[in-house]
Design a protein around this motif. Structure first.
Motif, PDB file in Angstrom:
ATOM      1  N   PRO A 329       0.796  -1.230   0.000  1.00  0.00           N
ATOM      2  CA  PRO A 329       0.000   0.000   0.000  1.00  0.00           C
ATOM      3  C   PRO A 329       0.829   1.280   0.000  1.00  0.00           C
ATOM      4  CG  PRO A 329      -0.863  -1.564   1.597  1.00  0.00           C
ATOM      5  CD  PRO A 329       0.438  -2.113   1.127  1.00  0.00           C
ATOM      6  N   ASN A 330       2.088   1.207   0.488  1.00  0.00           N
ATOM      7  CA  ASN A 330       2.932   2.398   0.540  1.00  0.00           C
ATOM      8  C   ASN A 330       3.967   2.468  -0.585  1.00  0.00           C
ATOM      9  OD1 ASN A 330       1.652   3.116   2.920  1.00  0.00           O
ATOM     10  ND2 ASN A 330       3.182   2.129   4.209  1.00  0.00           N
ATOM     11  N   TYR A 331       4.022   1.408  -1.411  1.00  0.00           N
ATOM     12  CA  TYR A 331       5.059   1.354  -2.444  1.00  0.00           C
ATOM     13  C   TYR A 331       4.480   0.652  -3.656  1.00  0.00           C
ATOM     14  CZ  TYR A 331       9.740   0.748  -4.474  1.00  0.00           C
ATOM     15  OH  TYR A 331      10.842   0.793  -5.283  1.00  0.00           O
ATOM     16  N   ALA A 365       2.737   6.875  -8.992  1.00  0.00           N
ATOM     17  CA  ALA A 365       1.855   7.157  -7.866  1.00  0.00           C
ATOM     18  C   ALA A 365       1.729   8.657  -7.609  1.00  0.00           C
ATOM     19  CB  ALA A 365       2.354   6.456  -6.612  1.00  0.00           C
ATOM     20  N   LEU A 366       2.839   9.389  -7.712  1.00  0.00           N
ATOM     21  CA  LEU A 366       2.815  10.812  -7.382  1.00  0.00           C
ATOM     22  C   LEU A 366       1.990  11.620  -8.383  1.00  0.00           C
ATOM     23  CD1 LEU A 366       6.526  11.333  -6.276  1.00  0.00           C
ATOM     24  CD2 LEU A 366       4.510  11.004  -4.831  1.00  0.00           C
ATOM     25  N   TYR A 371      -6.600  11.171  -8.642  1.00  0.00           N
ATOM     26  CA  TYR A 371      -7.415   9.964  -8.686  1.00  0.00           C
ATOM     27  C   TYR A 371      -7.370   9.177  -7.375  1.00  0.00           C
ATOM     28  CZ  TYR A 371      -6.373  11.108 -13.561  1.00  0.00           C
ATOM     29  OH  TYR A 371      -6.186  11.754 -14.747  1.00  0.00           O
ATOM     30  N   THR A 372      -6.208   9.131  -6.761  1.00  0.00           N
ATOM     31  CA  THR A 372      -6.008   8.306  -5.563  1.00  0.00           C
ATOM     32  C   THR A 372      -5.261   9.116  -4.507  1.00  0.00           C
ATOM     33  OG1 THR A 372      -3.996   7.434  -6.619  1.00  0.00           O
ATOM     34  CG2 THR A 372      -6.010   6.090  -6.768  1.00  0.00           C
ATOM     35  N   PRO A 373      -5.875  10.131  -3.953  1.00  0.00           N
ATOM     36  CA  PRO A 373      -5.138  11.007  -3.025  1.00  0.00           C
ATOM     37  C   PRO A 373      -4.586  10.294  -1.805  1.00  0.00           C
ATOM     38  CG  PRO A 373      -7.501  11.507  -3.020  1.00  0.00           C
ATOM     39  CD  PRO A 373      -7.258  10.605  -4.177  1.00  0.00           C
ATOM     40  N   LYS A 374      -5.336   9.373  -1.209  1.00  0.00           N
ATOM     41  CA  LYS A 374      -4.832   8.677  -0.027  1.00  0.00           C
ATOM     42  C   LYS A 374      -3.674   7.760  -0.381  1.00  0.00           C
ATOM     43  CE  LYS A 374      -6.004   5.503   3.729  1.00  0.00           C
ATOM     44  NZ  LYS A 374      -4.765   4.719   3.471  1.00  0.00           N
ATOM     45  N   MET A 377      -0.654   9.793  -1.332  1.00  0.00           N
ATOM     46  CA  MET A 377      -0.038  10.414  -0.157  1.00  0.00           C
ATOM     47  C   MET A 377       0.724   9.386   0.670  1.00  0.00           C
ATOM     48  SD  MET A 377       0.784  12.942   1.671  1.00  0.00           S
ATOM     49  CE  MET A 377      -0.146  14.271   0.914  1.00  0.00           C
ATOM     50  N   ASP A 378       0.171   8.191   0.799  1.00  0.00           N
ATOM     51  CA  ASP A 378       0.880   7.130   1.519  1.00  0.00           C
ATOM     52  C   ASP A 378       2.231   6.841   0.856  1.00  0.00           C
ATOM     53  OD1 ASP A 378      -1.205   6.901   3.315  1.00  0.00           O
ATOM     54  OD2 ASP A 378      -2.083   5.132   2.356  1.00  0.00           O
ATOM     55  N   PHE A 379       2.237   6.824  -0.466  1.00  0.00           N
ATOM     56  CA  PHE A 379       3.481   6.596  -1.196  1.00  0.00           C
ATOM     57  C   PHE A 379       4.454   7.750  -0.974  1.00  0.00           C
ATOM     58  CE2 PHE A 379       6.253   7.116  -4.833  1.00  0.00           C
ATOM     59  CZ  PHE A 379       6.716   5.833  -5.067  1.00  0.00           C
TER      60      PHE A 379
END
Length: 458
Positions: A329-331, A365-366, A371-374, A377-379
Protein backbone atom coordinates in the motif's frame (compact mmCIF):
# COMPACT_ATOMS: atom_id res chain seq x y z
CA UNK A 1 16.06 12.75 37.32
CA UNK A 2 15.16 11.87 33.76
CA UNK A 3 17.92 10.64 31.49
CA UNK A 4 17.82 12.20 28.01
CA UNK A 5 19.33 10.36 25.04
CA UNK A 6 20.16 12.21 21.80
CA UNK A 7 19.71 10.17 18.64
CA UNK A 8 20.89 11.71 15.39
CA UNK A 9 18.71 11.13 12.31
CA UNK A 10 18.98 11.99 8.67
CA UNK A 11 16.71 14.98 9.07
CA UNK A 12 16.82 16.04 12.69
CA UNK A 13 17.30 14.99 16.28
CA UNK A 14 15.18 12.73 18.49
CA UNK A 15 15.09 13.38 22.20
CA UNK A 16 14.39 10.06 23.99
CA UNK A 17 13.53 9.78 27.67
CA UNK A 18 14.29 6.52 29.42
CA UNK A 19 10.95 6.87 31.20
CA UNK A 20 9.06 6.81 27.90
CA UNK A 21 9.59 5.22 24.53
CA UNK A 22 7.76 8.04 22.78
CA UNK A 23 10.17 10.41 21.01
CA UNK A 24 9.93 14.18 21.12
CA UNK A 25 10.90 15.32 17.64
CA UNK A 26 12.82 18.54 17.13
CA UNK A 27 12.30 19.22 13.44
CA UNK A 28 14.97 20.78 11.31
CA UNK A 29 14.37 22.41 7.95
CA UNK A 30 14.51 19.03 6.20
CA UNK A 31 12.55 17.06 8.79
CA UNK A 32 9.72 15.28 7.00
CA UNK A 33 8.30 12.99 9.69
CA UNK A 34 5.93 15.37 11.43
CA UNK A 35 5.18 17.69 8.53
CA UNK A 36 1.61 17.92 7.37
CA UNK A 37 0.41 16.49 4.09
CA UNK A 38 0.37 20.01 2.67
CA UNK A 39 4.00 20.52 3.57
CA UNK A 40 4.95 17.19 2.01
CA UNK A 41 3.25 18.14 -1.22
CA UNK A 42 5.02 21.49 -1.15
CA UNK A 43 8.31 19.69 -0.66
CA UNK A 44 8.01 17.35 -3.62
CA UNK A 45 6.63 20.11 -5.86
CA UNK A 46 9.58 22.33 -4.94
CA UNK A 47 12.02 19.47 -5.47
CA UNK A 48 10.85 18.48 -8.96
CA UNK A 49 10.82 22.13 -10.05
CA UNK A 50 14.62 22.04 -9.81
CA UNK A 51 14.73 19.77 -12.85
CA UNK A 52 13.20 22.47 -15.05
CA UNK A 53 14.63 25.49 -13.26
CA UNK A 54 18.15 24.70 -12.10
CA UNK A 55 18.94 21.83 -14.48
CA UNK A 56 17.31 23.23 -17.62
CA UNK A 57 19.26 23.22 -20.88
CA UNK A 58 21.33 26.42 -20.56
CA UNK A 59 20.66 28.02 -23.95
CA UNK A 60 17.02 27.27 -24.70
CA UNK A 61 16.05 27.00 -21.01
CA UNK A 62 13.76 24.13 -22.00
CA UNK A 63 13.73 20.72 -20.35
CA UNK A 64 16.57 18.34 -21.05
CA UNK A 65 15.46 14.92 -22.22
CA UNK A 66 17.30 13.48 -19.23
CA UNK A 67 19.47 14.57 -16.35
CA UNK A 68 21.93 12.14 -14.80
CA UNK A 69 23.44 12.84 -11.43
CA UNK A 70 25.97 10.10 -12.18
CA UNK A 71 27.11 12.14 -15.21
CA UNK A 72 26.59 9.28 -17.65
CA UNK A 73 25.02 10.82 -20.75
CA UNK A 74 24.33 8.46 -23.66
CA UNK A 75 25.19 9.88 -27.06
CA UNK A 76 26.59 13.05 -25.45
CA UNK A 77 23.06 14.41 -25.19
CA UNK A 78 23.47 17.06 -22.48
CA UNK A 79 21.97 19.64 -24.83
CA UNK A 80 19.13 17.50 -26.19
CA UNK A 81 15.78 18.91 -25.13
CA UNK A 82 12.49 17.06 -25.21
CA UNK A 83 9.36 18.64 -26.64
CA UNK A 84 6.65 17.02 -24.55
CA UNK A 85 8.65 17.12 -21.33
CA UNK A 86 9.25 20.83 -21.90
CA UNK A 87 5.51 21.40 -22.07
CA UNK A 88 5.16 19.64 -18.73
CA UNK A 89 8.06 21.76 -17.49
CA UNK A 90 6.23 24.95 -18.42
CA UNK A 91 3.32 23.80 -16.28
CA UNK A 92 5.71 22.94 -13.45
CA UNK A 93 7.08 26.49 -13.63
CA UNK A 94 3.55 27.91 -13.39
CA UNK A 95 3.05 25.92 -10.20
CA UNK A 96 6.34 27.34 -8.95
CA UNK A 97 5.11 30.88 -9.58
CA UNK A 98 1.72 30.24 -8.02
CA UNK A 99 3.29 28.75 -4.88
CA UNK A 100 5.98 31.44 -4.78
CA UNK A 101 8.82 28.97 -5.13
CA UNK A 102 10.27 31.22 -7.85
CA UNK A 103 9.81 34.94 -8.63
CA UNK A 104 7.08 35.70 -11.16
CA UNK A 105 9.25 38.15 -13.12
CA UNK A 106 12.08 35.65 -13.48
CA UNK A 107 9.62 33.02 -14.65
CA UNK A 108 8.28 35.37 -17.31
CA UNK A 109 11.79 36.02 -18.55
CA UNK A 110 12.60 32.32 -18.59
CA UNK A 111 9.38 31.42 -20.44
CA UNK A 112 9.99 34.19 -22.96
CA UNK A 113 13.41 32.70 -23.73
CA UNK A 114 11.70 29.35 -24.29
CA UNK A 115 9.10 30.86 -26.60
CA UNK A 116 11.71 32.70 -28.66
CA UNK A 117 13.76 29.52 -29.01
CA UNK A 118 10.76 27.44 -30.10
CA UNK A 119 9.79 30.08 -32.67
CA UNK A 120 13.19 29.72 -34.34
CA UNK A 121 13.48 25.94 -34.02
CA UNK A 122 12.87 23.44 -36.81
CA UNK A 123 9.19 22.76 -37.40
CA UNK A 124 7.61 20.21 -39.69
CA UNK A 125 4.27 21.52 -40.91
CA UNK A 126 4.09 23.35 -37.63
CA UNK A 127 4.92 20.40 -35.40
CA UNK A 128 8.16 20.12 -33.49
CA UNK A 129 10.30 17.00 -33.41
CA UNK A 130 10.50 14.75 -30.37
CA UNK A 131 14.05 15.92 -29.64
CA UNK A 132 15.63 19.27 -30.45
CA UNK A 133 19.22 20.46 -30.13
CA UNK A 134 19.04 23.07 -27.38
CA UNK A 135 21.96 25.01 -28.81
CA UNK A 136 20.93 25.15 -32.48
CA UNK A 137 17.18 24.49 -32.60
CA UNK A 138 17.75 21.71 -35.13
CA UNK A 139 15.89 18.42 -35.11
CA UNK A 140 17.65 15.57 -33.33
CA UNK A 141 16.36 12.24 -34.70
CA UNK A 142 14.55 10.10 -32.15
CA UNK A 143 15.06 7.16 -34.51
CA UNK A 144 16.25 6.70 -38.09
CA UNK A 145 12.86 7.54 -39.63
CA UNK A 146 11.67 9.63 -36.70
CA UNK A 147 13.47 12.76 -37.83
CA UNK A 148 10.53 15.08 -38.43
CA UNK A 149 7.32 16.19 -36.79
CA UNK A 150 6.06 14.38 -33.70
CA UNK A 151 2.42 15.38 -33.30
CA UNK A 152 1.91 13.77 -29.89
CA UNK A 153 4.99 15.35 -28.32
CA UNK A 154 3.88 18.62 -29.90
CA UNK A 155 0.46 18.23 -28.27
CA UNK A 156 2.06 17.73 -24.85
CA UNK A 157 4.12 20.88 -25.45
CA UNK A 158 1.08 22.85 -26.57
CA UNK A 159 -0.76 21.92 -23.36
CA UNK A 160 1.94 23.88 -21.59
CA UNK A 161 1.98 26.67 -24.16
CA UNK A 162 -1.75 27.30 -23.81
CA UNK A 163 -1.56 27.14 -20.02
CA UNK A 164 1.21 29.76 -20.00
CA UNK A 165 -0.79 31.98 -22.35
CA UNK A 166 -3.86 31.79 -20.16
CA UNK A 167 -1.90 32.40 -16.96
CA UNK A 168 -0.22 35.59 -18.16
CA UNK A 169 -2.61 37.03 -20.77
CA UNK A 170 -4.09 39.64 -18.43
CA UNK A 171 -0.82 40.63 -16.76
CA UNK A 172 1.57 43.51 -17.30
CA UNK A 173 2.95 44.35 -20.74
CA UNK A 174 5.87 41.93 -20.50
CA UNK A 175 3.45 39.16 -19.54
CA UNK A 176 1.04 40.05 -22.34
CA UNK A 177 3.93 39.92 -24.80
CA UNK A 178 4.78 36.43 -23.53
CA UNK A 179 1.15 35.36 -23.90
CA UNK A 180 1.13 36.59 -27.49
CA UNK A 181 4.29 34.67 -28.32
CA UNK A 182 2.74 31.50 -26.93
CA UNK A 183 -0.46 32.15 -28.88
CA UNK A 184 1.50 32.47 -32.11
CA UNK A 185 3.33 29.20 -31.44
CA UNK A 186 0.20 27.15 -30.90
CA UNK A 187 -1.60 28.60 -33.91
CA UNK A 188 1.28 27.54 -36.15
CA UNK A 189 0.73 23.80 -35.69
CA UNK A 190 -0.79 22.26 -38.84
CA UNK A 191 -2.85 19.58 -37.13
CA UNK A 192 -4.87 18.71 -40.23
CA UNK A 193 -1.70 17.96 -42.22
CA UNK A 194 -1.23 14.98 -39.93
CA UNK A 195 -4.35 13.30 -41.30
CA UNK A 196 -2.13 12.00 -44.10
CA UNK A 197 -4.01 13.63 -46.93
CA UNK A 198 -7.45 13.70 -45.36
CA UNK A 199 -7.77 10.27 -43.76
CA UNK A 200 -10.18 10.32 -40.84
CA UNK A 201 -7.48 9.78 -38.25
CA UNK A 202 -4.39 11.59 -37.00
CA UNK A 203 -0.90 10.22 -37.55
CA UNK A 204 1.88 10.50 -35.00
CA UNK A 205 4.87 11.18 -37.29
CA UNK A 206 5.84 12.85 -40.53
CA UNK A 207 9.40 13.05 -41.84
CA UNK A 208 10.75 15.38 -44.54
CA UNK A 209 12.96 12.44 -45.60
CA UNK A 210 10.70 9.42 -45.13
CA UNK A 211 7.25 10.95 -45.39
CA UNK A 212 4.63 8.80 -43.64
CA UNK A 213 6.75 5.63 -43.46
CA UNK A 214 6.49 5.51 -39.66
CA UNK A 215 2.77 4.90 -40.28
CA UNK A 216 1.50 5.22 -36.72
CA UNK A 217 -2.20 6.16 -36.66
CA UNK A 218 -3.62 7.44 -33.38
CA UNK A 219 -6.42 4.94 -32.87
CA UNK A 220 -7.79 3.50 -29.65
CA UNK A 221 -7.10 4.38 -26.04
CA UNK A 222 -3.61 5.32 -24.94
CA UNK A 223 -1.92 8.58 -23.85
CA UNK A 224 -2.82 10.63 -26.94
CA UNK A 225 -6.35 11.95 -26.32
CA UNK A 226 -5.25 15.57 -25.91
CA UNK A 227 -3.78 15.47 -29.43
CA UNK A 228 -7.27 15.10 -30.86
CA UNK A 229 -8.69 17.75 -28.51
CA UNK A 230 -6.08 20.28 -29.61
CA UNK A 231 -6.46 19.39 -33.27
CA UNK A 232 -10.22 19.91 -33.08
CA UNK A 233 -9.72 23.17 -31.14
CA UNK A 234 -7.23 24.76 -33.53
CA UNK A 235 -8.48 28.06 -34.97
CA UNK A 236 -6.05 27.77 -37.89
CA UNK A 237 -5.61 24.10 -38.92
CA UNK A 238 -8.48 22.12 -37.36
CA UNK A 239 -9.77 18.61 -37.84
CA UNK A 240 -13.46 17.75 -37.86
CA UNK A 241 -15.42 15.68 -35.35
CA UNK A 242 -15.59 12.72 -37.71
CA UNK A 243 -11.81 12.38 -37.54
CA UNK A 244 -11.99 12.09 -33.76
CA UNK A 245 -14.74 9.50 -33.71
CA UNK A 246 -13.46 7.40 -36.61
CA UNK A 247 -9.85 7.66 -35.46
CA UNK A 248 -9.53 7.87 -31.68
CA UNK A 249 -12.68 5.93 -30.76
CA UNK A 250 -12.47 3.47 -33.67
CA UNK A 251 -16.11 4.27 -34.45
CA UNK A 252 -16.97 3.60 -30.83
CA UNK A 253 -15.51 0.10 -30.81
CA UNK A 254 -12.82 0.98 -28.27
CA UNK A 255 -15.24 0.57 -25.37
CA UNK A 256 -15.43 -2.55 -23.21
CA UNK A 257 -17.57 -4.02 -20.46
CA UNK A 258 -14.57 -5.75 -18.92
CA UNK A 259 -13.64 -5.22 -15.26
CA UNK A 260 -10.61 -6.00 -13.11
CA UNK A 261 -10.72 -6.30 -9.32
CA UNK A 262 -14.39 -5.40 -9.66
CA UNK A 263 -13.54 -2.05 -11.30
CA UNK A 264 -14.98 -1.29 -14.76
CA UNK A 265 -12.29 -0.46 -17.34
CA UNK A 266 -14.69 1.30 -19.76
CA UNK A 267 -12.27 1.22 -22.73
CA UNK A 268 -9.86 -1.22 -24.33
CA UNK A 269 -6.36 -0.04 -23.51
CA UNK A 270 -4.27 -0.59 -26.64
CA UNK A 271 -2.29 -3.78 -26.13
CA UNK A 272 -3.05 -3.84 -22.41
CA UNK A 273 -6.67 -4.88 -22.13
CA UNK A 274 -6.30 -7.13 -19.07
CA UNK A 275 -5.08 -4.56 -16.54
CA UNK A 276 -4.80 -1.30 -18.48
CA UNK A 277 -1.74 0.49 -19.76
CA UNK A 278 1.15 2.13 -17.91
CA UNK A 279 -0.05 4.87 -15.58
CA UNK A 280 1.23 7.71 -17.73
CA UNK A 281 -1.83 7.03 -19.90
CA UNK A 282 -3.91 8.50 -17.06
CA UNK A 283 -1.62 11.51 -16.80
CA UNK A 284 0.00 12.90 -19.97
CA UNK A 285 -3.20 14.03 -21.66
CA UNK A 286 -4.73 15.17 -18.40
CA UNK A 287 -2.27 17.75 -17.11
CA UNK A 288 -4.45 20.33 -18.83
CA UNK A 289 -7.50 18.36 -19.93
CA UNK A 290 -9.68 18.00 -16.85
CA UNK A 291 -11.30 14.53 -16.85
CA UNK A 292 -13.63 15.39 -13.94
CA UNK A 293 -17.19 14.79 -15.12
CA UNK A 294 -15.95 14.84 -18.72
CA UNK A 295 -17.77 12.67 -21.25
CA UNK A 296 -18.08 12.14 -24.97
CA UNK A 297 -20.48 9.94 -26.95
CA UNK A 298 -18.98 6.72 -25.64
CA UNK A 299 -17.24 7.41 -22.31
CA UNK A 300 -19.53 8.59 -19.51
CA UNK A 301 -16.80 9.92 -17.23
CA UNK A 302 -13.10 10.12 -18.10
CA UNK A 303 -12.24 10.69 -14.44
CA UNK A 304 -13.76 7.34 -13.49
CA UNK A 305 -11.89 5.71 -16.35
CA UNK A 306 -8.56 7.10 -15.14
CA UNK A 307 -9.26 6.50 -11.47
CA UNK A 308 -10.07 2.87 -12.11
CA UNK A 309 -6.93 2.40 -14.19
CA UNK A 310 -4.84 3.72 -11.30
CA UNK A 311 -6.71 1.66 -8.70
CA UNK A 312 -6.28 -1.51 -10.77
CA UNK A 313 -2.53 -0.84 -10.86
CA UNK A 314 -2.55 -0.16 -7.11
CA UNK A 315 -4.52 -3.31 -6.31
CA UNK A 316 -2.20 -5.36 -8.50
CA UNK A 317 0.83 -4.07 -6.60
CA UNK A 318 -0.82 -4.77 -3.26
CA UNK A 319 -1.78 -8.27 -4.42
CA UNK A 320 1.82 -8.64 -5.67
CA UNK A 321 1.41 -11.94 -7.51
CA UNK A 322 5.13 -12.10 -8.34
CA UNK A 323 6.14 -11.67 -4.72
CA UNK A 324 8.41 -8.65 -5.14
CA UNK A 325 9.89 -7.43 -1.87
CA UNK A 326 8.54 -4.02 -0.87
CA UNK A 327 5.37 -3.90 -2.97
CA UNK A 328 2.33 -2.87 -0.95
CA UNK A 329 0.00 0.00 0.00
CA UNK A 330 2.93 2.40 0.54
CA UNK A 331 5.06 1.35 -2.44
CA UNK A 332 3.31 0.93 -5.76
CA UNK A 333 2.89 2.35 -9.25
CA UNK A 334 3.90 1.01 -12.68
CA UNK A 335 4.66 3.37 -15.53
CA UNK A 336 7.17 4.02 -18.29
CA UNK A 337 10.66 5.03 -17.26
CA UNK A 338 14.06 3.76 -16.41
CA UNK A 339 14.31 0.16 -15.23
CA UNK A 340 16.82 -2.33 -13.92
CA UNK A 341 17.99 -4.84 -16.52
CA UNK A 342 18.72 -8.43 -15.56
CA UNK A 343 22.44 -7.70 -15.51
CA UNK A 344 21.95 -4.76 -13.14
CA UNK A 345 22.41 -2.09 -15.80
CA UNK A 346 19.89 0.68 -16.47
CA UNK A 347 17.35 0.32 -19.29
CA UNK A 348 13.99 1.77 -20.25
CA UNK A 349 10.57 0.15 -20.46
CA UNK A 350 6.85 0.73 -19.96
CA UNK A 351 6.10 -1.04 -16.68
CA UNK A 352 2.60 -2.50 -16.36
CA UNK A 353 1.09 -5.47 -14.53
CA UNK A 354 1.90 -7.56 -17.60
CA UNK A 355 5.44 -6.12 -17.74
CA UNK A 356 6.34 -6.04 -14.07
CA UNK A 357 10.00 -6.50 -13.18
CA UNK A 358 9.94 -5.37 -9.55
CA UNK A 359 10.80 -1.75 -10.39
CA UNK A 360 8.66 1.20 -9.27
CA UNK A 361 8.75 4.57 -11.04
CA UNK A 362 7.73 7.17 -8.41
CA UNK A 363 6.06 9.36 -11.03
CA UNK A 364 3.32 6.72 -11.35
CA UNK A 365 1.86 7.16 -7.87
CA UNK A 366 2.81 10.81 -7.38
CA UNK A 367 1.22 11.92 -10.66
CA UNK A 368 -1.97 10.06 -9.73
CA UNK A 369 -2.89 12.33 -6.80
CA UNK A 370 -6.18 13.55 -8.35
CA UNK A 371 -7.42 9.96 -8.69
CA UNK A 372 -6.01 8.31 -5.56
CA UNK A 373 -5.14 11.01 -3.02
CA UNK A 374 -4.83 8.68 -0.03
CA UNK A 375 -2.83 6.00 -1.80
CA UNK A 376 -0.60 8.60 -3.46
CA UNK A 377 -0.04 10.41 -0.16
CA UNK A 378 0.88 7.13 1.52
CA UNK A 379 3.48 6.60 -1.20
CA UNK A 380 4.81 10.16 -0.91
CA UNK A 381 5.13 9.97 2.86
CA UNK A 382 6.80 6.55 2.71
CA UNK A 383 9.28 7.77 0.11
CA UNK A 384 10.39 10.86 2.03
CA UNK A 385 10.33 9.25 5.47
CA UNK A 386 11.56 5.74 4.85
CA UNK A 387 13.54 5.85 1.61
CA UNK A 388 15.54 9.11 1.48
CA UNK A 389 18.12 7.32 -0.69
CA UNK A 390 15.48 7.26 -3.45
CA UNK A 391 15.44 11.09 -3.53
CA UNK A 392 18.07 13.23 -5.23
CA UNK A 393 18.69 16.84 -6.14
CA UNK A 394 15.52 17.15 -8.24
CA UNK A 395 13.11 15.02 -6.26
CA UNK A 396 12.46 11.27 -6.39
CA UNK A 397 14.71 9.39 -8.78
CA UNK A 398 13.08 7.97 -11.88
CA UNK A 399 13.38 4.27 -11.03
CA UNK A 400 13.61 2.45 -7.70
CA UNK A 401 13.37 -1.08 -6.35
CA UNK A 402 13.21 -2.29 -2.78
CA UNK A 403 13.30 -5.83 -4.13
CA UNK A 404 16.81 -5.40 -5.52
CA UNK A 405 18.39 -4.27 -2.24
CA UNK A 406 17.05 -0.72 -2.43
CA UNK A 407 18.34 -0.24 -5.97
CA UNK A 408 17.81 3.10 -7.67
CA UNK A 409 19.17 4.94 -10.65
CA UNK A 410 20.42 8.48 -9.93
CA UNK A 411 18.79 9.73 -13.11
CA UNK A 412 15.77 11.72 -14.21
CA UNK A 413 13.60 11.96 -17.33
CA UNK A 414 11.74 15.19 -18.14
CA UNK A 415 8.58 13.43 -19.30
CA UNK A 416 8.31 11.63 -15.92
CA UNK A 417 9.46 14.38 -13.58
CA UNK A 418 7.29 16.93 -15.38
CA UNK A 419 3.92 15.36 -14.55
CA UNK A 420 4.40 15.25 -10.78
CA UNK A 421 3.95 18.88 -9.74
CA UNK A 422 1.15 19.76 -12.20
CA UNK A 423 -0.94 16.73 -11.25
CA UNK A 424 -0.44 17.33 -7.54
CA UNK A 425 -1.49 20.93 -8.12
CA UNK A 426 -4.55 19.83 -10.05
CA UNK A 427 -5.50 17.79 -6.99
CA UNK A 428 -4.83 20.72 -4.65
CA UNK A 429 -6.29 23.66 -6.56
CA UNK A 430 -7.13 22.61 -10.14
CA UNK A 431 -4.72 25.29 -11.40
CA UNK A 432 -3.68 23.76 -14.74
CA UNK A 433 -7.08 22.21 -15.38
CA UNK A 434 -8.80 25.58 -14.97
CA UNK A 435 -6.31 27.39 -17.19
CA UNK A 436 -6.54 24.89 -20.04
CA UNK A 437 -10.25 24.12 -19.89
CA UNK A 438 -11.22 27.80 -19.84
CA UNK A 439 -9.18 28.64 -22.94
CA UNK A 440 -11.77 29.78 -25.53
CA UNK A 441 -10.51 27.52 -28.32
CA UNK A 442 -10.51 24.45 -26.08
CA UNK A 443 -14.11 25.08 -25.10
CA UNK A 444 -15.08 25.39 -28.76
CA UNK A 445 -13.15 22.25 -29.69
CA UNK A 446 -14.72 20.16 -26.95
CA UNK A 447 -18.16 21.40 -27.95
CA UNK A 448 -17.45 20.50 -31.57
CA UNK A 449 -16.55 16.96 -30.50
CA UNK A 450 -19.78 16.68 -28.50
CA UNK A 451 -18.03 16.55 -25.15
CA UNK A 452 -19.95 17.38 -22.00
CA UNK A 453 -18.68 18.44 -18.59
CA UNK A 454 -20.22 18.77 -15.16
CA UNK A 455 -17.64 21.48 -14.29
CA UNK A 456 -17.29 23.65 -17.39
CA UNK A 457 -19.70 25.18 -19.87
CA UNK A 458 -18.81 24.67 -23.53
Amino acid sequence: MKKIILISTLAGVLLMSCESTKPVIIATENQMINKSDEALMNQVQRDVLKYFWEEAEPNSRLGRERYHEDNIYPQNDKNVITTGGSGFGMMTILVGVERKFIPRKEAVQRLTTMADFLAKSDRHHGAWSHWINGETGKTVPFGKKDNGGDLVETAFLVQGIISVREYFKNGNQEEKNLAQKMDDLWKGVEWNWYTKGGEKTLYWHWSPTYGWEMNFPLKGYDETLVTYILAASSPTYPIDAETYYKGWTRNGTYTTDKSKYGLPMYVKHNGAEEYGGPLFWAQYSYLGLDPTGLSDRYVANYFDLNKNQVLIDYKYCVENPKGWKGYGPNYWGLSAGYTRNNDGSVGYTAHTPINDSGVINPTAALSSFPYTPKESMDFLRFLYQEKPEFIGSAGPYDATSINYNDWFTPRYLAIDQGTISPMIENFRTGLLWNLFMNAPEIKQGLKKLDFKSTKYTF
